[in-house]
Design an enzyme around this catalytic site. Structure first.
Site, PDB file in Angstrom:
ATOM      1  N   ASN A   1       0.809  -1.233   0.000  1.00 29.80           N
ATOM      2  CA  ASN A   1       0.000   0.000   0.000  1.00 29.80           C
ATOM      3  C   ASN A   1       0.835   1.272   0.000  1.00 29.80           C
ATOM      4  O   ASN A   1       0.402   2.301   0.508  1.00 29.80           O
ATOM      5  CB  ASN A   1      -0.960   0.019   1.200  1.00 29.80           C
ATOM      6  CG  ASN A   1      -1.842  -1.209   1.208  1.00 29.80           C
ATOM      7  OD1 ASN A   1      -2.398  -1.566   0.165  1.00 29.80           O
ATOM      8  ND2 ASN A   1      -1.935  -1.883   2.345  1.00 29.80           N
ATOM      9  N   ARG A   2       2.025   1.179  -0.532  1.00 30.58           N
ATOM     10  CA  ARG A   2       2.925   2.351  -0.623  1.00 30.58           C
ATOM     11  C   ARG A   2       3.354   2.896   0.736  1.00 30.58           C
ATOM     12  O   ARG A   2       3.855   4.006   0.841  1.00 30.58           O
ATOM     13  CB  ARG A   2       2.289   3.483  -1.466  1.00 30.58           C
ATOM     14  CG  ARG A   2       1.972   3.048  -2.902  1.00 30.58           C
ATOM     15  CD  ARG A   2       3.272   2.766  -3.652  1.00 30.58           C
ATOM     16  NE  ARG A   2       3.085   2.306  -5.024  1.00 30.58           N
ATOM     17  CZ  ARG A   2       3.096   1.014  -5.401  1.00 30.58           C
ATOM     18  NH1 ARG A   2       3.244   0.049  -4.506  1.00 30.58           N
ATOM     19  NH2 ARG A   2       2.966   0.689  -6.663  1.00 30.58           N
ATOM     20  N   LEU A   3       3.115   2.111   1.792  1.00 29.55           N
ATOM     21  CA  LEU A   3       3.556   2.574   3.121  1.00 29.55           C
ATOM     22  C   LEU A   3       4.938   1.960   3.412  1.00 29.55           C
ATOM     23  O   LEU A   3       5.101   1.123   4.308  1.00 29.55           O
ATOM     24  CB  LEU A   3       2.519   2.203   4.192  1.00 29.55           C
ATOM     25  CG  LEU A   3       1.184   2.920   4.020  1.00 29.55           C
ATOM     26  CD1 LEU A   3       0.219   2.570   5.149  1.00 29.55           C
ATOM     27  CD2 LEU A   3       1.388   4.446   3.985  1.00 29.55           C
TER      28      LEU A   3
END
Ligand SMILES: Cc1cc2nc3c(=O)[nH]c(=O)nc-3n(C[C@H](O)[C@H](O)[C@H](O)COP(=O)(O)O)c2cc1C
Length: 215
Positions: free
Chosen positions: A193-195
């Site tokens: 999730n692009r985290l």
């Protein structure tokens, strides 16, 4: 036919980074990561790094060079001192280095200052290279305009003949190494999730502080 890059999606799921588990010293952490990249057998030229310098007009110029050693002093590479990067470093020795190891979903970004190695150290490395590479270093006026490919081939032939029976090929004074003494080193690990996880080390005197950065 053009490719549709907008639809490229990759979820990064291989690993994670906890700042409390990372080494106190970023050089130790880097040694661990480059070893893991090497033993993964998934990455060609794990030691290929993008070195960026600022030219005298203020333009950043990236190019790939090979890391040849890393120790407490920093990151070592070899090149032509008269090249674009050599001239840029002469005027401004602040540089950046980055590594991207896609199969491990990892990136490392280093900021630091480049210093020429001693003649003895450059000499020792020059003579450890294959004869063809040593001659190549003499043949090529790196980064200078040349008339055509023939120019290089002819010089290579001439010098190969000249050094045919010679044991030692003299190192040209314009060829040697630099060590980049790091001021900051960031480790990036891709996450879902692009985290992503990012941990930056900053030098404070002789010690390092670590901080987590937002992805
Ligand atoms: C995989 C790879 C490794 C390279 N390794 C070096 C190197 O160790 N030293 C070097 O001077 N150039 C190396 N080069 C060539 C540089 O990218 C660059 O073309 C050259 O150093 C001239 O750069 P400059 O004109 O910006 O100074 C390498 C290129 C690639 C793609």
């Amino acid at each position: 036919m053009s490719i549709n890059m907008q639809s490229y999606r990759k979820s990064y799921e291989k690993s994670s980074l906890d700042e409390h588990d990372l080494a106190q010293n970023p050089i130790d952490q880097f040694q661990k990561w480059i070893k893991e990249a090497e033993v993964s057998n998934t990455i060609e030229e794990v030691n290929a790094m993008t070195l960026t310098t600022l030219d005298t007009n203020g333009y950043p110029r990236p190019r790939v060079v090979l890391l040849k050693k890393v120790d407490a002093n920093g990151f070592y590479f070899y090149t032509n001192y008269d090249s674009k990067k050599g001239k840029a470093i002469e005027a401004n020795n602040k540089v950046s280095i980055s590594f991207f190891w896609p199969a491990l979903e990892r990136q490392v970004i280093i900021l630091g200052t480049a210093q020429k190695l001693s003649n003895e150290e450059s000499e020792a490395y020059f003579h450890s290279r294959p004869k063809g590479s040593q001659i190549g270093a003499i043949v090529s006026p790196q980064s200078s305009p040349i008339p055509d490919r023939d120019y290089l081939e002819k010089r290579l032939e001439e010098l190969t003949n000249a050094y045919k029976d010679k044991e030692v090929i003299p190192r040209p004074a314009h060829w040697g190494g630099y060590v980049v003494r790091p001021y900051s080193i960031e480790f990036w690990q891709g996450r879902p999730n692009r985290l992503h996880d990012r941990v930056e080390y900053l030098r404070e005197g002789e010690t390092w502080i670590k901080q987590r950065l937002a992805p």
